[in-house]
Design a protein around this motif. Sequence first.
Motif, PDB file in Angstrom:
ATOM      1  N   GLU A 163       0.826  -1.205   0.000  1.00  0.00           N
ATOM      2  CA  GLU A 163       0.000   0.000   0.000  1.00  0.00           C
ATOM      3  C   GLU A 163       0.862   1.257   0.000  1.00  0.00           C
ATOM      4  OE1 GLU A 163      -2.815  -0.053   3.152  1.00  0.00           O
ATOM      5  OE2 GLU A 163      -4.024  -1.662   2.268  1.00  0.00           O
ATOM      6  N   VAL A 164       2.046   1.178   0.600  1.00  0.00           N
ATOM      7  CA  VAL A 164       2.946   2.339   0.631  1.00  0.00           C
ATOM      8  C   VAL A 164       3.410   2.687  -0.776  1.00  0.00           C
ATOM      9  CG1 VAL A 164       5.154   3.213   1.476  1.00  0.00           C
ATOM     10  CG2 VAL A 164       3.699   1.851   2.980  1.00  0.00           C
ATOM     11  N   ILE A 165       3.875   1.689  -1.521  1.00  0.00           N
ATOM     12  CA  ILE A 165       4.414   1.984  -2.847  1.00  0.00           C
ATOM     13  C   ILE A 165       3.320   2.379  -3.829  1.00  0.00           C
ATOM     14  CG2 ILE A 165       6.377   0.451  -2.469  1.00  0.00           C
ATOM     15  CD1 ILE A 165       5.027  -1.571  -4.318  1.00  0.00           C
ATOM     16  N   ARG A 166       2.085   1.916  -3.618  1.00  0.00           N
ATOM     17  CA  ARG A 166       1.003   2.287  -4.529  1.00  0.00           C
ATOM     18  C   ARG A 166       0.564   3.736  -4.346  1.00  0.00           C
ATOM     19  NH1 ARG A 166      -0.218  -3.200  -3.798  1.00  0.00           N
ATOM     20  NH2 ARG A 166      -1.507  -2.886  -1.936  1.00  0.00           N
ATOM     21  N   ASP A 167       1.030   4.388  -3.284  1.00  0.00           N
ATOM     22  CA  ASP A 167       0.747   5.814  -3.079  1.00  0.00           C
ATOM     23  C   ASP A 167       1.856   6.710  -3.626  1.00  0.00           C
ATOM     24  OD1 ASP A 167      -1.702   5.486  -1.997  1.00  0.00           O
ATOM     25  OD2 ASP A 167      -1.109   5.786   0.092  1.00  0.00           O
ATOM     26  N   SER A 170       5.170   8.279  -8.842  1.00  0.00           N
ATOM     27  CA  SER A 170       5.980   7.799  -9.969  1.00  0.00           C
ATOM     28  C   SER A 170       5.946   6.296 -10.124  1.00  0.00           C
ATOM     29  CB  SER A 170       7.431   8.255  -9.800  1.00  0.00           C
ATOM     30  OG  SER A 170       7.964   7.796  -8.563  1.00  0.00           O
ATOM     31  N   ASN A 171       5.196   5.590  -9.262  1.00  0.00           N
ATOM     32  CA  ASN A 171       5.123   4.130  -9.328  1.00  0.00           C
ATOM     33  C   ASN A 171       3.870   3.692 -10.078  1.00  0.00           C
ATOM     34  OD1 ASN A 171       5.952   1.379  -8.546  1.00  0.00           O
ATOM     35  ND2 ASN A 171       4.102   1.431  -7.298  1.00  0.00           N
ATOM     36  N   TYR A 172       4.042   2.772 -11.034  1.00  0.00           N
ATOM     37  CA  TYR A 172       2.920   2.223 -11.799  1.00  0.00           C
ATOM     38  C   TYR A 172       2.217   1.174 -10.944  1.00  0.00           C
ATOM     39  CZ  TYR A 172       0.475  -0.470 -15.398  1.00  0.00           C
ATOM     40  OH  TYR A 172      -0.464  -1.129 -16.133  1.00  0.00           O
ATOM     41  N   THR A 173       0.916   1.352 -10.707  1.00  0.00           N
ATOM     42  CA  THR A 173       0.196   0.487  -9.774  1.00  0.00           C
ATOM     43  C   THR A 173      -0.493  -0.693 -10.443  1.00  0.00           C
ATOM     44  OG1 THR A 173      -1.766   1.900  -9.945  1.00  0.00           O
ATOM     45  CG2 THR A 173      -0.205   2.380  -8.173  1.00  0.00           C
ATOM     46  N   GLY A 174      -0.333  -0.861 -11.743  1.00  0.00           N
ATOM     47  CA  GLY A 174      -0.871  -2.035 -12.405  1.00  0.00           C
ATOM     48  C   GLY A 174       0.129  -3.175 -12.330  1.00  0.00           C
ATOM     49  N   GLY A 175      -0.061  -4.161 -13.168  1.00  0.00           N
ATOM     50  CA  GLY A 175       0.898  -5.257 -13.224  1.00  0.00           C
ATOM     51  C   GLY A 175       0.960  -6.052 -11.949  1.00  0.00           C
ATOM     52  N   SER A 196       3.290  -7.479  -4.575  1.00  0.00           N
ATOM     53  CA  SER A 196       3.305  -6.022  -4.732  1.00  0.00           C
ATOM     54  C   SER A 196       4.730  -5.619  -5.074  1.00  0.00           C
ATOM     55  CB  SER A 196       2.848  -5.320  -3.453  1.00  0.00           C
ATOM     56  OG  SER A 196       1.519  -5.662  -3.131  1.00  0.00           O
ATOM     57  N   ALA A 197       4.937  -5.195  -6.310  1.00  0.00           N
ATOM     58  CA  ALA A 197       6.291  -4.895  -6.778  1.00  0.00           C
ATOM     59  C   ALA A 197       6.394  -3.450  -7.227  1.00  0.00           C
ATOM     60  CB  ALA A 197       6.681  -5.825  -7.926  1.00  0.00           C
ATOM     61  N   LEU A 198       7.544  -2.847  -6.988  1.00  0.00           N
ATOM     62  CA  LEU A 198       7.808  -1.499  -7.456  1.00  0.00           C
ATOM     63  C   LEU A 198       8.019  -1.506  -8.965  1.00  0.00           C
ATOM     64  CD1 LEU A 198      10.088  -0.152  -4.639  1.00  0.00           C
ATOM     65  CD2 LEU A 198       8.315   1.213  -5.723  1.00  0.00           C
ATOM     66  N   ASN A 199       7.416  -0.518  -9.626  1.00  0.00           N
ATOM     67  CA  ASN A 199       7.540  -0.385 -11.074  1.00  0.00           C
ATOM     68  C   ASN A 199       7.597   1.101 -11.401  1.00  0.00           C
ATOM     69  OD1 ASN A 199       7.442  -0.527 -13.840  1.00  0.00           O
ATOM     70  ND2 ASN A 199       5.578  -1.745 -13.944  1.00  0.00           N
ATOM     71  N   LEU A 200       8.734   1.729 -11.105  1.00  0.00           N
ATOM     72  CA  LEU A 200       8.883   3.160 -11.311  1.00  0.00           C
ATOM     73  C   LEU A 200       8.858   3.479 -12.804  1.00  0.00           C
ATOM     74  CD1 LEU A 200      11.679   3.913  -8.675  1.00  0.00           C
ATOM     75  CD2 LEU A 200       9.228   4.349  -8.460  1.00  0.00           C
ATOM     76  N   ARG A 201       8.169   4.545 -13.153  1.00  0.00           N
ATOM     77  CA  ARG A 201       8.045   5.026 -14.529  1.00  0.00           C
ATOM     78  C   ARG A 201       7.327   4.036 -15.447  1.00  0.00           C
ATOM     79  NH1 ARG A 201       9.078  10.173 -13.179  1.00  0.00           N
ATOM     80  NH2 ARG A 201      11.080  10.377 -12.094  1.00  0.00           N
ATOM     81  N   VAL A 228       7.570  -6.561  -2.160  1.00  0.00           N
ATOM     82  CA  VAL A 228       7.922  -5.796  -0.968  1.00  0.00           C
ATOM     83  C   VAL A 228       6.915  -5.999   0.155  1.00  0.00           C
ATOM     84  CG1 VAL A 228       9.210  -4.047  -2.245  1.00  0.00           C
ATOM     85  CG2 VAL A 228       6.766  -3.734  -1.854  1.00  0.00           C
ATOM     86  N   SER A 229       5.694  -6.469  -0.172  1.00  0.00           N
ATOM     87  CA  SER A 229       4.707  -6.689   0.884  1.00  0.00           C
ATOM     88  C   SER A 229       5.087  -7.873   1.773  1.00  0.00           C
ATOM     89  CB  SER A 229       3.322  -6.927   0.277  1.00  0.00           C
ATOM     90  OG  SER A 229       3.289  -8.127  -0.476  1.00  0.00           O
TER      91      SER A 229
END
Length: 359
Positions: A163-167, A170-175, A196-201, A228-229
């Motif tokens: 939930e942190v990274i989805r806020d 610059s992080n893409y919340t799909g995928g 839940s994975a980081l996907n910047l840009r 990361v979750s």
Amino acid sequence: MRRVAGSDWKRGAAVAAIALFARGMPASAQALVYRFDIPAQELGAALKTFARVSHQQLGFDIRSVRGKRAPALSGQFTPGVALARLLAGSGLVAQSGKSGVILIRPVSAPVVSGDTGSSDVAATTEPDVVVTGTHIRNGAIAAPVLRISNQQMREAGQRDLGEVIRDIPSNYTGGQNPGARFQAGTAANTNASGSSALNLRGLGPDATLTLLNGRRLPYDGSAQAIDVSAIPIDAVREIQIVPDGASALYGSDAVAGVANVVLRSDYEGIATTARIGTATDGGGFINAYDAVGGKHWGGGGALLALQFDHQNAVRSDQRDYTRYVVSPNTLLDAHKHFSALGTAHQDITDTLTFSIERL
């Protein structure tokens, strides 16, 4: 003029070199004293040992030190005195550049000693050393660093790092995120594992480097993603995000940016939390439980964190805007998650620390 011969001449030259180098160094570096224990060896190897012990950056041409030996150096010295003793009789001199790098170069003029004991060396202009990529620890990064503390996560009501990274804008919340259904394109656009994975840009999860306490993590999700979750939020002190390309420092897997999850190292005590919630239109009932315990002692500490949450599915017939969808169908899949993390560290010396993390 008085002539200086034999050992007196050598002593005078060494004193002159020490005085010259001290003038070229910053006042803060002159005041620091380090313990040196360098045996007599090749000059190049001795200079590398000096740089490591004194935390100085040296630059020299390997051809200028080839075939030359440095005397043994043992005791406590300032960097200026220590380096001058290593270079004594080598025909080389140290000069501090504008960038703070100490340059080792041949002496361009002979040392002249007289009754006054003064000495000087003809000054030369050295080019600046520009570093575009470095392995120096704590090297500066051009892009701004976004820091999100544990307190900010709690105040925002976020229950896990997903939930942190989805806020993060610059992080893409799909995928690779819960709730992401099948999307056109590659498999990276479909969340097959509930991670839940980081996907910047939006460049893909494999283009964002994810670190734990500055160390790389192995892929544990589909499409080369890192979940990361799986890291309990209670064990996290903060998450640091570089939302821009950092491949010059970290390599090609940091084209989109870097995320570093920093764990708590000095937690003391035991804490538990519980959360229960549901949606007003039905479905999505969630219950989450967290526990963390830690102990800190002189020079070390240990921490154990546990996290469990379960969320029911949201069906299409539970929402007015999707009642026309043929049942059975789900808008949000059921989700169950359990993770545990243990970490411990112990200072062995002032510069050596043993640490272990188990996820």
